[in-house]
Scaffold this motif. Sequence first.
Motif: not given
Length: 235
Positions: A103-118
């Motif tokens: 649910x985008x109302x919650x923080x993303x379950x990913x580390x900082x600076x971990x993906x190239x594009x969104x």
Amino acid sequence: MAEDGRELADAQRRHWQATYDDHPGMYGLDPSAPAVYAARLFRSADAEEVLELGAGHGRDALYFAREGFTVRATDFSPSGLEQLRDTARAQGIGARVTTTVHDVREPLPLPDSSVDAAFAHMLLCMALSTEEIRAVVGEVRRVLRPGGTFVYTVRHTGDAHHGAGVAHGDDIWEHGGFAVHFFSRALVDGLAEGWRLDEVKAFEEGALPRRLWRVTQTRPRPAAGRVGAPHHRMN
């Protein structure tokens, strides 16, 4: 979020879940035009891993995977993501796609600076308050690597459905069972604070037609000699 806003968001979650259950593959398998644009842009920036928010049953996530990207697809609908995984396996690209119910109302379950594009096609203009939209974009900025690009699309206040149907406040209008937060240009510009705003492109989609903006913005790289300092330029 106010209680009435939370109730609206929860009702929309149930509505979308039922829609995916009743209409499997409702958007077909062809990618959206914004996804085709985003894939070209991401490839030119040497991106390898793409995060898609609000992937639904996956027409765009599947396209990114077929184009050779590793894809992290999120959505609040387990049914939509199950359809995505089934199709990915059938197309032989299951190894390049991971899914997370989120649910985008919650923080993303990913580390900082971990993906190239969104990428997010009409996700930000769902039944989210302005405060929640700002939080989502902040989370995208957090998980993007410096120099990473975010492409999103939203219906805007020039759309025919803006001001029609049931008003929920905060420029959210419900029509045909679907609630939409219609974006003003001021909101787009505000969401680009701390980013480099590369482009705001108007386009139309569907039979109404829906009127949208395709927004491209990039997380700046630290300026030379000022590690961690933001650099912002408006185009």
